[in-house]
Structures are given as structure tokens and as C-alpha cells.
Design an enzyme around this catalytic site. Structure first.
Site, PDB file in Angstrom:
ATOM      1  CB  SER A  10      35.363  70.753 -41.954  1.00 38.64           C
ATOM      2  OG  SER A  10      34.175  70.465 -41.236  1.00 38.64           O
ATOM      3  CG  HIS A  35      34.480  68.638 -45.699  1.00 38.65           C
ATOM      4  ND1 HIS A  35      34.555  67.629 -46.633  1.00 38.65           N
ATOM      5  CD2 HIS A  35      34.198  68.041 -44.519  1.00 38.65           C
ATOM      6  CE1 HIS A  35      34.332  66.462 -46.041  1.00 38.65           C
ATOM      7  NE2 HIS A  35      34.108  66.691 -44.756  1.00 38.65           N
ATOM      8  CG  ASP A  37      32.394  67.207 -41.578  1.00 35.30           C
ATOM      9  OD1 ASP A  37      32.529  66.207 -42.302  1.00 35.30           O
ATOM     10  OD2 ASP A  37      33.344  67.938 -41.244  1.00 35.30           O
ATOM     11  CG  MET A  39      28.176  64.691 -38.043  1.00 39.43           C
ATOM     12  SD  MET A  39      29.213  64.902 -36.592  1.00 39.43           S
ATOM     13  CE  MET A  39      30.764  65.359 -37.367  1.00 39.43           C
ATOM     14  CG  HIS A  68      31.785  63.515 -44.819  1.00 36.63           C
ATOM     15  ND1 HIS A  68      32.784  63.594 -43.872  1.00 36.63           N
ATOM     16  CD2 HIS A  68      31.412  62.210 -44.846  1.00 36.63           C
ATOM     17  CE1 HIS A  68      32.996  62.401 -43.335  1.00 36.63           C
ATOM     18  NE2 HIS A  68      32.169  61.549 -43.904  1.00 36.63           N
ATOM     19  CG  MET A  70      29.932  61.413 -41.345  1.00 39.30           C
ATOM     20  SD  MET A  70      30.974  62.420 -40.273  1.00 39.30           S
ATOM     21  CE  MET A  70      30.702  64.019 -41.018  1.00 39.30           C
ATOM     22  CG  MET A 139      35.978  58.840 -42.211  1.00 43.69           C
ATOM     23  SD  MET A 139      35.746  60.622 -42.401  1.00 43.69           S
ATOM     24  CE  MET A 139      36.043  61.216 -40.720  1.00 43.69           C
ATOM     25  N   GLY A 147      38.117  68.072 -33.980  1.00 42.17           N
ATOM     26  CA  GLY A 147      39.205  68.242 -33.015  1.00 42.17           C
ATOM     27  C   GLY A 147      39.847  66.958 -32.532  1.00 42.17           C
ATOM     28  CG  ASP A 177      36.926  64.511 -42.866  1.00 42.49           C
ATOM     29  OD1 ASP A 177      37.343  65.212 -41.927  1.00 42.49           O
ATOM     30  OD2 ASP A 177      35.730  64.465 -43.209  1.00 42.49           O
ATOM     31  N   GLY A 178      40.123  64.289 -40.968  1.00 39.66           N
ATOM     32  CA  GLY A 178      40.266  63.977 -39.552  1.00 39.66           C
ATOM     33  C   GLY A 178      41.668  64.229 -39.035  1.00 39.66           C
ATOM     34  N   GLY A 179      41.813  65.216 -38.176  1.00 37.58           N
ATOM     35  CA  GLY A 179      43.110  65.468 -37.537  1.00 37.58           C
ATOM     36  C   GLY A 179      44.182  65.997 -38.466  1.00 37.58           C
TER      37      GLY A 179
HETATM   38 ZN    ZN Z   1      33.985  65.323 -43.218  1.00 41.23          ZN
END
Ligand code: ZN
Length: 217
Positions: A10, A35, A37, A39, A68, A70, A139, A147, A177-179
Site C-alpha cells: 500500500s 494497493h 488506499d 480515504m 480500495h 474508503m 479489514m 500502522g 488489509d491491516g497490520g
Molecule cells: Zn486498503
């Protein structure tokens, strides 16, 4: 089905003053997708990038661009992102009151449709549209910032969606996606995920982007 594992760095964690060279480095190191992101400051607190950045990425790399969204009202942004060069357009069930129509529109404008659910949204929310997608994204943090720490409680949901995909649409990919890092990626694989979004574990890796991808692979 034969599982193919893909790494999707990402660019949320990239150094935007050197975006071109950072994407090229990731591609050369074996990144499978890029990827993006997106937002909007409404659906999630933070504000990031629009179609111009996707267009810039498209000019830098031939890798699939995994966009993606959001955002609230993603319908109005589908065409601008498709025209900018997005390969996948993934929308949140939480933002789409007319989800079937939104996913069908994404396919009609030439992109792969994806659907995404937040950690607090049950797997059953995507069952009515599972046959319409090329990609399901789960997610493993609440979206909004790079982060964050992986939420292990989403793993049973990954397994439930894996079973749903195998039953109703085996050609769909399952992304998380995430961590995701070298500690959490094996857990996600075990639960059934195939595509791994990684941000700080690649662009913020202490020994560099290539070493970060190599560690994950
Ligand atoms: Zn994403």
C-alpha cells in the site's frame, strides 16, 4: 483450488516525494499488485489520494492497481478511478446501499469488482453479492490510518469467507488489509487469505522496501 499468494504493498506508507522510485523498487522486489488506499475524511477520519495519484501510478508501473475506496458515495468516483487506470475497484458494504448495482457498474466500466467489510461487519453481509465479485477484502484493522495493530478476532471471519468463496465463487480472491507483517501474515494464510496488503511492513521496513518484501515472501 490452487492458492496463489500475492503481496500488495500500500502506497499509503510510501514516501510521496519519491513515489516513482519506491513503486519501481517494490515491483522489482516482487510486489504483485500496488494497493491504493483512498480515504475521503467522511467514511474514515483521514484524507488521502484521488484519481490523479492512480494515474501517476499507472504511468510508473504495469502491475495491477488495487484501488480500495474508503469513501461515502463511492458510485460517483468509479468512473474517474477507472479512467485513471485502476485495475480493481473495491467498495465497502458499509457505504453502498445499492451494492449489486455498484458492483455491476464496476465490471461494466472495465474493472474487477471487489467488496470489503470492516472488522465489525459480519461475513454474512457479503453473501448476497459473493457471485458478483472478483475480490473480497477483509479489514483486519478499522480503516483510517496506516500502522495499526492487527485484530486477531477477524481470523474466524477470514475462514468463514474462505468457505463462502470456495462454495459460491471459487475464482474470487480473498484479500486482507491491516497490520500485516511477518508475524501476522502466517496467521492470515492459515485462515484462508491469499492477497496481503502491506504498508509499513514494506515502505517502512528498516532495511528497505526490497528487504521488506523479501521477508514477507
Ligand atoms: Zn486498503
Amino acid at each position: 483450488m490452487a492458492k496463489q499468494y500475492l503481496i500488495a504493498p500500500s502506497i499509503l506508507s510510501a514516501d510521496f516525494s519519491e513515489l516513482g522510485s519506491q513503486i519501481r523498487t517494490a515491483e522489482q522486489a516482487g510486489a504483485d499488485w500496488i494497493h491504493v488506499d483512498v480515504m475521503d475524511g467522511h467514511f474514515v477520519p483521514y484524507l488521502t489520494m484521488g484519481p490523479f495519484i492512480v494515474e501517476a501510478c499507472r504511468n510508473i508501473t504495469s502491475l495491477p492497481l488495487d484501488v480500495h475506496l474508503m469513501v461515502t458515495n463511492p458510485e460517483q468516483l468509479l468512473m474517474p478511478f477507472a479512467q485513471a487506470g485502476a485495475s480493481n475497484l473495491t467498495v465497502h458494504v458499509e457505504t453502498c446501499p445499492n451494492l449489486h448495482r455498484t458492483l455491476q457498474t464496476i465490471r461494466e466500466i472495465g474493472c474487477h469488482p471487489g467488496v470489503v467489510i470492516n472488522p465489525g461487519t459480519p461475513a454474512s453481509m457479503i453473501e448476497p453479492v459473493i457471485h458478483l465479485v472478483d475480490l473480497v477484502l477483509i479489514m483486519s484493522v478499522n480503516p483510517g490510518y496506516s500502522g495499526q495493530v492487527f485484530l486477531p478476532e477477524v481470523l474466524p471471519k477470514v475462514t468463514a469467507v474462505r468457505e463462502m468463496i470456495d462454495k459460491y465463487n471459487p475464482s474470487s480472491l480473498l484479500e486482507i488489509d491491516g497490520g500485516i507483517n511477518t508475524d501476522t501474515l502466517p496467521l492470515a494464510i492459515k485462515a484462508g487469505a491469499q492477497v496481503f496488503v502491506v504498508a509499513t511492513a514494506v515502505f517502512g521496513y528498516p532495511k528497505g522496501i526490497a528487504a521488506g518484501i523479501s521477508a514477507l515472501k
